[in-house]
Scaffold this active site. Sequence first.
Site, mmCIF file in Angstrom:
data_model
loop_
_atom_site.group_PDB
_atom_site.id
_atom_site.type_symbol
_atom_site.label_atom_id
_atom_site.label_comp_id
_atom_site.label_asym_id
_atom_site.label_seq_id
_atom_site.Cartn_x
_atom_site.Cartn_y
_atom_site.Cartn_z
ATOM 1 C CG HIS A 1 -5.892 -4.491 5.792
ATOM 2 N ND1 HIS A 1 -5.236 -3.569 6.561
ATOM 3 C CD2 HIS A 1 -4.964 -4.963 4.917
ATOM 4 C CE1 HIS A 1 -3.981 -3.473 6.180
ATOM 5 N NE2 HIS A 1 -3.790 -4.321 5.177
ATOM 6 C CE1 TYR B 1 -1.619 -2.829 2.313
ATOM 7 C CE2 TYR B 1 -3.235 -1.441 3.398
ATOM 8 C CZ TYR B 1 -2.090 -2.208 3.454
ATOM 9 O OH TYR B 1 -1.415 -2.349 4.635
ATOM 10 C CG ASN C 1 0.350 -7.777 1.133
ATOM 11 O OD1 ASN C 1 0.928 -6.721 1.036
ATOM 12 N ND2 ASN C 1 -0.176 -8.199 2.273
#
Length: 806
Positions: A271, A280, A221
């Site tokens: 996570h 990811y 992210n």
Amino acid sequence: MVISEQFNGHASDRRGLSRRSLFQIGGVAAAAVSSVMLMPGKSWAADNDVFDDMRTTWVHELIGAGYDHRAEPFASKLAASGLEGRTAWDTMAPSATSLWPDLPIAVGMNSDNINNSYQRIKLMAFAYAQPGTGVTGDKALASAVCAGLDWMVANAYTPTSPQYGNWWNWMIGGPQRMLDACTLVYSHLTPAQVSSYMAAVDAHVPTSVGTPEHIMTPGANLIDTCRIVALRGVLEKTPAKIEDAQLAVSMNFPYVTKGDGLYADGSYIQHGAVPYASGYGEVMMRGVGQILALLGGTPWEVTDPAVQNVFDAVTLSFAPFIWNGLVMDGVAGRGVSRGLSATTPYLASDHSRGHFILGHLLRLALSNAPSMEQKTSWKQMLKGWIERDTWFPYISDSGAGIPDLARMQALINDPSITASPEPINSRVFGMDRAVHRREGWAAQISMCSSRTSFYEAGNGENIRGWHQNSGMLYVYGFGDDQYSDNFWSTVSPYRLPGTTVSTKPLANSAGGDWNKTAPTNTWAGGASDGTFSVAGQDVRGMLSSLQGKKSWFLLDDSIVCLGAGIACTDGTGVQTTIDNRNLGAGKTRSLTVDGVVQPIGPGWESTFASPKYMTIDGMGSYVFFGSGAVNAQRTPSTGSWSSINTGYSKEEITRNYLTLWVDHGTDPVDAGYSYQLMPGATAAQAAARAKDPNVKILANTESVQAVHIPSLRMTMANFFEAGSVGPITVSAPCSVLVRKQKNTMSVYVSDPGRTSSSIVITLDEPGYKAVSNQSGITVISTAKTVQLLMEVDGALGTTQTVTLNH
């Protein structure tokens, strides 16, 4: 407050968060990142050329360069891209509430429609900008793209729009696609249009670097956000925005010791608790490569020396989990549940996920940042993977982007690059994963502990993955379709190879989304010398009373699997699945038990009281130690991708499975098992190994599991509590590997449970005096016995070593 990667894709309302503060970093973090290096004597802020060059760089990143668009595999992909773009164009019908009738946009509705609308605009932009699409350079199409962008910032993605639904659509997915489309039709945009689009991005994406209240954790992210902010600065020619991105990207580089990010041992967590080199990790590597390319050769070039950690991660964190082009499912999290259909599983399989990573690694290998030695090594490694991926060749992957295909084709055709073979090595990671490689095969073990998750569910994905980390043992090298051919949509979630589980019925997403229910055991991991490994797990059941001890001893041509202390009070059965071989839709394999070929037609099932060995033709053999019944069954299994992922196809799929398992009965007390897996071994080889196992089991109890391999002069042990076995005594739980070679003895120790401050290891091995190598272990005494001290605080479960000489 730390904003963790765990929210990526989480359908939650994030309006209460300060969007601006998400991207801020504080004084301590800022001190660790590099500053913008301006060329002496030049004011780049007033020079438009650098921004134009950066836009050109990004256009090449999006549509590729240096390939013949009339040749395959490019011509058909470009034609398909043109068809997608024209279809989006033909169906676009702006109204008060939507650009496309099937994608209504309003507060309280599905925010995915914002992202999906921008995706269709991007498809139109691609059809316009790419060569050979049939509408290349069509001015009417470019005008339609601009009209779509105008509608979105006026009606859906405005600076004042309240964020609803999935935050990711607002802060990452939507703006990424918008900025890409803007880049591709930039010459058709007015300054006022660009400013209005960038104002919307500023309103929804964190844009400032300063004194923090919040920090995004390192990972996908954050790197995606850096990419958005950098490109936003390029398009409006705003140096401050590019500086923000250049500073913040460095937050991804330092090693972490807990939570999300890269670890020094090669672990990669997202996570908070999920090993995630695939998914990811793939996004992180893509983002780093893209940003290095975008900023390279500009005043904002990334100069932080810590970027070397990302380069080192190619071989430490990613390569260990890639096998002949595929990426192992044990580091894919909930991504394993994303399948397409019975006929095209490969488009969303371990192979396609692996291909994405390969493309990102080649981008890095072609950049200027890494050393020439690293770049050459990566190219050789990549070429080997590509050449050996015959099940789903990279060049035939319709999911691979044209820029990646162009780079990969050039690599394949480059005679100066020699493909490197799969390495022979063994690794145990602090993230509760182990990988073992030998010529012709590889294995990967997925464990869990209080530091990692039982499984990952979220957004309706992977809702039946309850036991994926209960000791699942993946074996690769025998067709590479075991897990690629609709495995996850059809396999019984209670019969994953290698796992020991309670058959207690569990609900979809049992334990809660986003790793809500964490394992309570601390002991998981092992020790390795780089060639051999010992791994183990104090297994616990998901919402179950199941407990037990599991160990794997990873050797030259085999893996010794031990289980002990298996107990449960659920009132249901407990089983250990030795194998659950995916036979595909129509393939058959023979099963030989103690020299007798079994009649394994559809529906066949049998129990063998005390088999010496079993051989699955074309896959390998299992040699059993001692007595104990083994069950075998061949049965069709029907499922659908929607049964494990609510957003995917409901089409029913059937695959045949050959299952071998040990039934521990209902509510067992101190049950166990012991067998040796020999990947690729024939029945004749298994029969010979059964007569001469070359492995001596020293212990298989709930306190210690250990073996001795005479031919290697090696002893391996998992101590789940202080104790002794063979020549080894330990003062606390640990994993130990001891190997003798001529006049030396090497000792490898780890603390998988991370519960001790120090461990004393005593070896009944006289005669050793000198120390030739030492890392993390102190030699206390070499008198009648060898006594060692390992300080384990901060070791994070990694292996420490010492070598002694006579």
